[in-house]
Design a protein around this motif. Sequence first.
Motif, PDB file in Angstrom:
ATOM      1  N   ASN A   1      13.362 -97.811  20.313  1.00  0.00           N
ATOM      2  CA  ASN A   1      12.646 -99.059  20.022  1.00  0.00           C
ATOM      3  C   ASN A   1      12.775-100.048  21.177  1.00  0.00           C
ATOM      4  O   ASN A   1      11.832-100.807  21.463  1.00  0.00           O
ATOM      5  N   TYR A   2      13.932-100.040  21.825  1.00  0.00           N
ATOM      6  CA  TYR A   2      14.120-100.923  22.979  1.00  0.00           C
ATOM      7  C   TYR A   2      13.163-100.535  24.104  1.00  0.00           C
ATOM      8  O   TYR A   2      12.534-101.404  24.725  1.00  0.00           O
ATOM      9  N   VAL A   3      13.047 -99.241  24.376  1.00  0.00           N
ATOM     10  CA  VAL A   3      12.159 -98.773  25.447  1.00  0.00           C
ATOM     11  C   VAL A   3      10.707 -99.151  25.135  1.00  0.00           C
ATOM     12  O   VAL A   3       9.966 -99.613  26.024  1.00  0.00           O
ATOM     13  N   LYS A   4      10.302 -98.981  23.900  1.00  0.00           N
ATOM     14  CA  LYS A   4       8.926 -99.313  23.520  1.00  0.00           C
ATOM     15  C   LYS A   4       8.633-100.805  23.655  1.00  0.00           C
ATOM     16  O   LYS A   4       7.473-101.194  23.867  1.00  0.00           O
ATOM     17  N   SER A   5       9.666-101.621  23.512  1.00  0.00           N
ATOM     18  CA  SER A   5       9.464-103.072  23.552  1.00  0.00           C
ATOM     19  C   SER A   5       9.449-103.637  24.971  1.00  0.00           C
ATOM     20  O   SER A   5       9.142-104.817  25.165  1.00  0.00           O
ATOM     21  N   LEU A   6       9.766-102.824  25.963  1.00  0.00           N
ATOM     22  CA  LEU A   6       9.827-103.314  27.339  1.00  0.00           C
ATOM     23  C   LEU A   6       8.447-103.647  27.876  1.00  0.00           C
ATOM     24  O   LEU A   6       7.466-102.948  27.608  1.00  0.00           O
ATOM     25  N   ASP A   7       8.378-104.711  28.645  1.00  0.00           N
ATOM     26  CA  ASP A   7       7.156-105.109  29.328  1.00  0.00           C
ATOM     27  C   ASP A   7       7.353-104.803  30.813  1.00  0.00           C
ATOM     28  O   ASP A   7       8.097-105.499  31.514  1.00  0.00           O
ATOM     29  N   PHE A   8       6.691-103.760  31.287  1.00  0.00           N
ATOM     30  CA  PHE A   8       6.924-103.307  32.657  1.00  0.00           C
ATOM     31  C   PHE A   8       6.563-104.377  33.677  1.00  0.00           C
ATOM     32  O   PHE A   8       7.207-104.498  34.722  1.00  0.00           O
TER      33      PHE A   8
ATOM     34  N   SER B   1       6.865-107.648  33.525  1.00  0.00           N
ATOM     35  CA  SER B   1       7.832-108.739  33.633  1.00  0.00           C
ATOM     36  C   SER B   1       9.270-108.258  33.794  1.00  0.00           C
ATOM     37  O   SER B   1      10.180-109.065  33.999  1.00  0.00           O
ATOM     38  N   THR B   2       9.455-106.957  33.694  1.00  0.00           N
ATOM     39  CA  THR B   2      10.800-106.407  33.812  1.00  0.00           C
ATOM     40  C   THR B   2      11.189-106.269  35.280  1.00  0.00           C
ATOM     41  O   THR B   2      10.352-105.910  36.109  1.00  0.00           O
ATOM     42  N   PRO B   3      12.437-106.550  35.654  1.00  0.00           N
ATOM     43  CA  PRO B   3      12.862-106.402  37.054  1.00  0.00           C
ATOM     44  C   PRO B   3      12.593-104.998  37.582  1.00  0.00           C
ATOM     45  O   PRO B   3      12.721-104.012  36.855  1.00  0.00           O
ATOM     46  N   LYS B   4      12.205-104.926  38.839  1.00  0.00           N
ATOM     47  CA  LYS B   4      11.894-103.643  39.468  1.00  0.00           C
ATOM     48  C   LYS B   4      13.119-103.056  40.175  1.00  0.00           C
ATOM     49  O   LYS B   4      13.006-102.399  41.200  1.00  0.00           O
ATOM     50  N   SER B   5      14.279-103.327  39.622  1.00  0.00           N
ATOM     51  CA  SER B   5      15.534-102.791  40.143  1.00  0.00           C
ATOM     52  C   SER B   5      16.495-102.647  38.967  1.00  0.00           C
ATOM     53  O   SER B   5      16.133-102.929  37.818  1.00  0.00           O
TER      54      SER B   5
ATOM     55  N   PHE C   1       4.104 -97.193  35.738  1.00  0.00           N
ATOM     56  CA  PHE C   1       2.953 -98.074  35.772  1.00  0.00           C
ATOM     57  C   PHE C   1       2.955 -98.941  34.515  1.00  0.00           C
ATOM     58  O   PHE C   1       3.856 -98.830  33.671  1.00  0.00           O
ATOM     59  N   SER C   2       1.967 -99.803  34.390  1.00  0.00           N
ATOM     60  CA  SER C   2       1.961-100.769  33.296  1.00  0.00           C
ATOM     61  C   SER C   2       1.880-100.110  31.919  1.00  0.00           C
ATOM     62  O   SER C   2       2.339-100.664  30.935  1.00  0.00           O
ATOM     63  N   ASN C   3       1.290 -98.932  31.847  1.00  0.00           N
ATOM     64  CA  ASN C   3       1.121 -98.286  30.539  1.00  0.00           C
ATOM     65  C   ASN C   3       1.865 -96.958  30.420  1.00  0.00           C
ATOM     66  O   ASN C   3       1.764 -96.277  29.406  1.00  0.00           O
ATOM     67  N   ALA C   4       2.614 -96.585  31.447  1.00  0.00           N
ATOM     68  CA  ALA C   4       3.409 -95.354  31.397  1.00  0.00           C
ATOM     69  C   ALA C   4       4.567 -95.497  32.387  1.00  0.00           C
ATOM     70  O   ALA C   4       4.360 -95.845  33.550  1.00  0.00           O
TER      71      ALA C   4
END
Length: 318
Positions: free
Chosen positions: A145-152, A154-158, A176-179
């Motif tokens: 559920n945590y992984v599904k809730s992530l917004d790629f 706005s999430t840090p790229k590190s 990518f934004s959807n995978a």
Amino acid sequence: MLSRKNFYISSKIFFTLISLIMLIPLTFLTIFFDFYSLRLLNREIASANRNALFLYQEQLEADLSQIETSMAQNWATNWNYQKLKYKLDPLDVHLNTLSIVNKAREQLALTECLGAVYIYSAPNDVCRCAYQDCYSYKELITMQNYVKSLDFESTPKSWFYDKVGDKYFLVRLIGFSNAYSVSLVDFDLVMAPSRLATQTHKTSSLIYLSNDGTVLNPSKTITENKLTFSPEDNNHVKKGQKENFFVVQDRLKYADITMLYLSPYQGSQFYLNATQMFAIIASVLALLLIPFMCFFGHQNLLFSIKRCNRYHGEYSKR
């Protein structure tokens, strides 16, 4: 002519001064030696602990770098990852994600600190994972559920740390934004001396600390001793409710966190070698013997004076 009484008083003052002249420098020398030995021992402990911390830090940073590199290579070279950006037939989705999960299981076997690897595709509404055997079904659902809730976007790229359920993990997203794929590094699985602890031997432990002082891997040792930490804790003794610990720390290259190495600290006498112990014991014995030596010396001198006076008395009568 100096009377015998005045001479007796003068001799007492004389021996008192001699005792002080001997006692005071020796006392200060002993105190200085004790503090110097303690400082030297703490410096040696800090050096040994810092070397140990460096080894654990290097291992963790190497694992994080390897995980990150592997994730980037997969998305750059493996077409199974690329296709998850698009809407696929259910069979293709199943085969693609199964291939990815099988490859992730190999990585889990090689990287012990890696708790779970997820692959998520929003167009196909699929989230599959490979994971270590230490998690319950409830924990796996929480992680999913945590992984599904992530917004790629706005999430840090590190690498960053985040709380997943009741535990903190080191998290890394690539895609990518959807995978995207998500790697979760479990602090409890990172190589540490506490994992090698036995029931008969106390061992050191690693603590991971955020900038605001939050302990990312709380343990029974921290709870029982009611320990609190800050990023400034370094090269000093941390007093706990049940036992004390010597602390050294260093910054981790990833995730903006601090690693602290805690080793049980049982007092300076525990770390003294035979020569240092002998020197301290000899100094203490010397301090204890000085009053007795002065007393016996004073008695012997008085005895000699009395004999001398008796001899002169007898000689004068003649």
